[in-house]
Design a protein around this motif. Structure first.
Motif, PDB file in Angstrom:
ATOM      1  N   VAL A  88      -3.406  -5.857 -38.430  1.00 35.40           N
ATOM      2  CA  VAL A  88      -2.190  -5.461 -37.738  1.00 35.40           C
ATOM      3  C   VAL A  88      -2.463  -5.514 -36.242  1.00 35.40           C
ATOM      4  CG1 VAL A  88      -2.784  -2.997 -37.879  1.00 35.40           C
ATOM      5  CG2 VAL A  88      -0.399  -3.675 -37.498  1.00 35.40           C
ATOM      6  N   THR A  89      -1.505  -6.002 -35.489  1.00 39.10           N
ATOM      7  CA  THR A  89      -1.617  -6.011 -34.037  1.00 39.10           C
ATOM      8  C   THR A  89      -0.226  -5.886 -33.442  1.00 39.10           C
ATOM      9  OG1 THR A  89      -2.675  -7.153 -32.174  1.00 39.10           O
ATOM     10  CG2 THR A  89      -1.413  -8.513 -33.686  1.00 39.10           C
ATOM     11  N   VAL A  90      -0.165  -5.524 -32.178  1.00 42.28           N
ATOM     12  CA  VAL A  90       1.099  -5.349 -31.473  1.00 42.28           C
ATOM     13  C   VAL A  90       1.155  -6.376 -30.358  1.00 42.28           C
ATOM     14  CG1 VAL A  90       2.586  -3.713 -30.256  1.00 42.28           C
ATOM     15  CG2 VAL A  90       0.996  -2.883 -31.999  1.00 42.28           C
ATOM     16  N   THR A  91       2.289  -7.027 -30.200  1.00 49.33           N
ATOM     17  CA  THR A  91       2.415  -8.003 -29.118  1.00 49.33           C
ATOM     18  C   THR A  91       2.262  -7.294 -27.775  1.00 49.33           C
ATOM     19  OG1 THR A  91       4.827  -7.746 -29.165  1.00 49.33           O
ATOM     20  CG2 THR A  91       3.881  -9.561 -30.431  1.00 49.33           C
ATOM     21  N   PRO A  92       1.770  -8.000 -26.762  1.00 46.03           N
ATOM     22  CA  PRO A  92       1.536  -7.357 -25.463  1.00 46.03           C
ATOM     23  C   PRO A  92       2.753  -6.655 -24.884  1.00 46.03           C
ATOM     24  CG  PRO A  92       0.443  -9.486 -25.538  1.00 46.03           C
ATOM     25  CD  PRO A  92       1.263  -9.393 -26.787  1.00 46.03           C
ATOM     26  N   ASP A  93       3.957  -7.179 -25.165  1.00 44.34           N
ATOM     27  CA  ASP A  93       5.156  -6.523 -24.634  1.00 44.34           C
ATOM     28  C   ASP A  93       5.666  -5.408 -25.543  1.00 44.34           C
ATOM     29  OD1 ASP A  93       6.276  -7.858 -26.780  1.00 44.34           O
ATOM     30  OD2 ASP A  93       7.643  -9.090 -25.578  1.00 44.34           O
ATOM     31  N   GLY A  94       5.010  -5.193 -26.684  1.00 46.92           N
ATOM     32  CA  GLY A  94       5.381  -4.107 -27.577  1.00 46.92           C
ATOM     33  C   GLY A  94       6.605  -4.360 -28.423  1.00 46.92           C
ATOM     34  N   SER A  95       7.129  -5.586 -28.419  1.00 44.21           N
ATOM     35  CA  SER A  95       8.388  -5.852 -29.117  1.00 44.21           C
ATOM     36  C   SER A  95       8.214  -6.154 -30.600  1.00 44.21           C
ATOM     37  CB  SER A  95       9.114  -7.023 -28.465  1.00 44.21           C
ATOM     38  OG  SER A  95       8.363  -8.226 -28.602  1.00 44.21           O
TER      39      SER A  95
ATOM     40  N   ILE B  54       1.187   6.598 -37.078  1.00 51.36           N
ATOM     41  CA  ILE B  54       0.750   7.958 -36.797  1.00 51.36           C
ATOM     42  C   ILE B  54       0.993   8.275 -35.332  1.00 51.36           C
ATOM     43  CG2 ILE B  54      -1.197   9.572 -36.860  1.00 51.36           C
ATOM     44  CD1 ILE B  54      -0.391   8.567 -39.620  1.00 51.36           C
ATOM     45  N   ASP B  55       1.523   9.463 -35.071  1.00 50.25           N
ATOM     46  CA  ASP B  55       1.682   9.953 -33.701  1.00 50.25           C
ATOM     47  C   ASP B  55       0.298  10.270 -33.137  1.00 50.25           C
ATOM     48  OD1 ASP B  55       1.973  11.894 -31.513  1.00 50.25           O
ATOM     49  OD2 ASP B  55       4.086  11.947 -32.063  1.00 50.25           O
ATOM     50  N   THR B  56      -0.090   9.608 -32.048  1.00 48.02           N
ATOM     51  CA  THR B  56      -1.452   9.792 -31.532  1.00 48.02           C
ATOM     52  C   THR B  56      -1.655  11.160 -30.890  1.00 48.02           C
ATOM     53  OG1 THR B  56      -0.867   8.740 -29.429  1.00 48.02           O
ATOM     54  CG2 THR B  56      -1.806   7.326 -31.151  1.00 48.02           C
ATOM     55  N   ALA B  57      -0.580  11.793 -30.446  1.00 51.79           N
ATOM     56  CA  ALA B  57      -0.713  13.112 -29.820  1.00 51.79           C
ATOM     57  C   ALA B  57      -0.957  14.206 -30.844  1.00 51.79           C
ATOM     58  CB  ALA B  57       0.535  13.436 -28.998  1.00 51.79           C
TER      59      ALA B  57
ATOM     60  N   ASP C  29       1.938   1.782 -25.027  1.00 46.34           N
ATOM     61  CA  ASP C  29       1.883   3.039 -24.292  1.00 46.34           C
ATOM     62  C   ASP C  29       0.931   4.052 -24.916  1.00 46.34           C
ATOM     63  OD1 ASP C  29       3.227   3.912 -26.552  1.00 46.34           O
ATOM     64  OD2 ASP C  29       5.022   4.577 -25.491  1.00 46.34           O
ATOM     65  N   GLY C  30       0.288   3.671 -26.033  1.00 47.26           N
ATOM     66  CA  GLY C  30      -0.694   4.546 -26.668  1.00 47.26           C
ATOM     67  C   GLY C  30      -0.124   5.701 -27.460  1.00 47.26           C
ATOM     68  N   SER C  31       1.176   5.747 -27.654  1.00 46.18           N
ATOM     69  CA  SER C  31       1.778   6.900 -28.331  1.00 46.18           C
ATOM     70  C   SER C  31       1.770   6.790 -29.848  1.00 46.18           C
ATOM     71  CB  SER C  31       3.222   7.091 -27.850  1.00 46.18           C
ATOM     72  OG  SER C  31       4.027   5.991 -28.238  1.00 46.18           O
TER      73      SER C  31
ATOM     74  N   VAL D  55      -7.752   4.811 -27.690  1.00 47.15           N
ATOM     75  CA  VAL D  55      -6.479   5.106 -27.029  1.00 47.15           C
ATOM     76  C   VAL D  55      -6.737   6.243 -26.056  1.00 47.15           C
ATOM     77  CG1 VAL D  55      -4.095   5.804 -27.306  1.00 47.15           C
ATOM     78  CG2 VAL D  55      -5.175   4.437 -29.075  1.00 47.15           C
ATOM     79  N   GLY D  56      -6.745   5.960 -24.768  1.00 47.53           N
ATOM     80  CA  GLY D  56      -7.041   6.997 -23.786  1.00 47.53           C
ATOM     81  C   GLY D  56      -8.415   7.599 -24.046  1.00 47.53           C
ATOM     82  N   ASP D  57      -8.455   8.907 -24.220  1.00 47.21           N
ATOM     83  CA  ASP D  57      -9.716   9.585 -24.493  1.00 47.21           C
ATOM     84  C   ASP D  57      -9.943   9.799 -25.984  1.00 47.21           C
ATOM     85  OD1 ASP D  57     -10.479   9.733 -21.853  1.00 47.21           O
ATOM     86  OD2 ASP D  57      -9.529  11.676 -21.517  1.00 47.21           O
ATOM     87  N   GLN D  58      -9.203   9.074 -26.816  1.00 43.75           N
ATOM     88  CA  GLN D  58      -9.376   9.161 -28.263  1.00 43.75           C
ATOM     89  C   GLN D  58     -10.032   7.886 -28.798  1.00 43.75           C
ATOM     90  OE1 GLN D  58      -5.407   9.628 -29.774  1.00 43.75           O
ATOM     91  NE2 GLN D  58      -5.276  11.800 -29.230  1.00 43.75           N
ATOM     92  N   LEU D  59     -10.909   8.058 -29.793  1.00 41.13           N
ATOM     93  CA  LEU D  59     -11.509   6.933 -30.496  1.00 41.13           C
ATOM     94  C   LEU D  59     -11.146   7.075 -31.975  1.00 41.13           C
ATOM     95  CD1 LEU D  59     -13.324   4.451 -29.920  1.00 41.13           C
ATOM     96  CD2 LEU D  59     -15.244   5.824 -30.757  1.00 41.13           C
ATOM     97  N   TRP D  60     -10.330   6.138 -32.463  1.00 38.68           N
ATOM     98  CA  TRP D  60      -9.820   6.187 -33.833  1.00 38.68           C
ATOM     99  C   TRP D  60     -10.698   5.341 -34.744  1.00 38.68           C
ATOM    100  CZ3 TRP D  60      -4.655   7.937 -35.549  1.00 38.68           C
ATOM    101  CH2 TRP D  60      -4.022   8.727 -34.589  1.00 38.68           C
TER     102      TRP D  60
END
Length: 542
Positions: free
Chosen positions: A272-279, A251-254, A227-229, A167-172
């Protein structure tokens, strides 16, 4: 390592520091004509703890311009590089942030050297040397995109890694571990930090970030919101930071803080996965209830409240019979295809009442209807009654690939529709029928696969890969391999990881492949639990 044959440009490597991690490819950009431009690419690794010079040798046999480009991702890292001619000394010295470019007109023939040292930061770097010459045929670059054979350096997980998400500059990282350890050292001798089944590293430097939510049992899968949040986490845990969270948490990624989201699954959640539209957040596993409501093995929940979404309730069941081969059903993987298609993989016999052996598909807008896609992963009777018959991961080629007609499935089986097809197969994206002429296989469980527009990269517990039956026709590949997306041909990539169980997960982001599992070494380097391999550019982008 021995360099490829060349007359006008030969790259070799030396020095004890970083150069042991370098990988080399030589290539010709144009036909062998006067003033041909040839390119050699060397990949090596910088580390703030290493102060010695890495020296890459360049054999120049024709006078002409030499250009060296040194590049890396970390904007805070600082490197220094210079050219050393055959008679000693230095020319074209530079230091600073990425990129560093050195230009020189090489009139001396013989062995030139490019010396590199990391001054600040810890980052993998790519070194490109270009030499112009009138007579410079070399070995070609790989025809398909492949990773370099040596991993980048990062902190390590002291135990099995089951899931990796960038996620961005994070590797989980998520899995079975309870601590992480400093880079480049045996974990028994290393500085360690407590991380209870989840850790977050800087994706560029490999250094640990402070996020440290504590899970009381295994993490199987993770997925980020568009949105990576938010990071959604699935597994067999019951508590996070001492707060009740049954098999699912957010978990809050920030900040790394536990969020209120709490779907409350009754059994292990494997994916677990999230649909592309986030819904929707899609979950699969071995549960029978979500939030107290009966919904077995597959479900969709709200990304904000965690409530079960009543308009998405496909029915996954098993056919009656002895175990093995008809064991308790579970859903272990999802993949999104064209035209609103959701592929569902696992171990089951029925989808929405239709026969579907371990793989099926629905439209997201009509999840109550099984589509025609039916890979038929099943082995009956004397063929191999104890085979697990499970699809563990799937790859849908990107839209810019020539091969969007297929889906790659990987897992643990020996037959599809009664025909030998061990552990990995390319199947038609609409029917699920195996693609004729596709010949990839491995000789052990293959729970991990990822892909790009030309290639598919796999990881697992295997020791051989390639050919229709790997244990007969294959070549040695220690838990990692790559195949051509076109025909399943085995590609040269062969870094290898140690241990019996090897690799459990893989993920891709841009120019990197992340690998997680049970190993303590990757390509011979000390790198426990997870490793990252840089990808070469596509041939047309070189």
């Amino acid at each position: 390592m021995t360099s490829a044959p060349a007359r006008a440009l030969t790259l070799t490597r030396s020095s004890a520091a970083l150069v042991a991690a370098a990988a080399l490819v030589l290539g010709t950009l144009t036909p062998a004509v006067a003033a041909e431009r040839t390119v050699g690419v060397v990949e090596a690794h910088g580390d703030a703890a290493i102060t010695a010079w890495a020296v890459h040798d360049v054999e120049v046999t024709t006078p002409g311009p030499v250009q060296v480009t040194l590049s890396w991702d970390d904007p805070t890292a600082e490197l220094k590089a210079f050219l050393r001619p055959p008679d000693g000394g230095s020319v074209a010295s530079r230091r600073g942030a990425s990129p560093i470019v050195l230009d020189h007109d090489a009139t001396q023939l013989g062995t030139w050297s490019v010396a590199v040292k990391t001054l600040v930061g810890a980052t993998p770097y790519v070194l490109r040397v270009e030499v112009e010459g009138s007579d410079a045929p070399t070995a070609p670059l790989p025809a398909l995109r492949q990773p370099y054979d040596t991993p980048t350096s990062s902190w390590q997980a002291v135990g099995r890694v089951r899931s990796i998400v960038r996620v961005g500059d994070q590797l989980w990282l998520g899995g079975h571990f309870q601590s992480i350890a400093e880079r480049g050292v045996k974990t028994s001798e290393a500085q360690t930090l407590v991380r209870e089944r989840l850790a977050v590293l800087d994706a560029v430097t490999g250094e640990p970030l402070p996020h440290a939510p504590a899970f009381d049992n295994k993490i199987w899968s993770m997925a980020a919101s568009p949105d990576g949040s938010v990071m959604y986490v699935a597994g067999s845990f019951r508590n996070v930071d001492g707060v009740a969270r049954s098999r699912l948490a957010a978990i809050d990624t920030a900040t790394g803080a536990l969020l209120p989201w709490n779907p409350d699954a009754s059994g292990t959640v494997r994916t677990v996965t999230v649909t592309p539209d986030g819904s929707r957040v899609l979950v699969g596993g071995q549960f029978s209830r979500i939030g107290g409501t009966t919904q077995k093995y597959v479900a969709a929940v709200s990304p904000t409240t965690g409530a079960l979404q009543e308009d998405f309730r496909p029915v996954v069941r098993q056919v009656a019979g002895d175990c093995p081969p008809r064991c308790s059903p579970k859903v272990t993987s999802f993949a999104f295809g064209a035209d609103d298609t959701l592929y569902i993989g696992g171990h089951f016999g029925l989808l929405n009442g239709e026969p579907r052996n371990s793989g099926g598909a629905v439209h997201m807008s009509a999840p109550e209807v099984a589509l025609a896609w039916a890979p038929d992963v099943y082995t009956e009777g004397d063929l191999n009654p104890r085979q697990k018959n499970v699809i563990l991961m799937m790859v849908v080629p990107p839209a810019d690939s020539e091969f969007t007609d297929r889906v790659i499935i990987c897992g643990d089986w020996n037959h599809i529709a009664g025909t030998a097809s061990p552990k990995i197969e390319a199947v038609d994206a609409v029917t699920g029928v195996p693609i004729e002429g596709w010949t990839a296989s491995t000789d052990g469980g293959t729970p991990a696969c990822v892909g790009d527009r030309t290639s598919v990269y796999v990881g697992g517990h295997f020791g051989k890969a390639g050919g229709r039956i790997a244990n007969v026709h294959g070549e040695q590949r220690r838990h990692l391999a790559a195949f051509a997306l076109a025909d399943g041909a085995l590609l040269p990539w062969d870094p290898g990881v140690n241990s019996a169980l090897g690799v459990h997960t893989m993920t891709m982001d841009g120019d990197r492949i992340h690998v997680g599992g049970d190993f303590s070494r990757a390509a011979g380097a000390l790198q426990r639990g997870m490793a990252t391999f840089l990808l070469r550019p596509y041939p047309e982008d070189r």
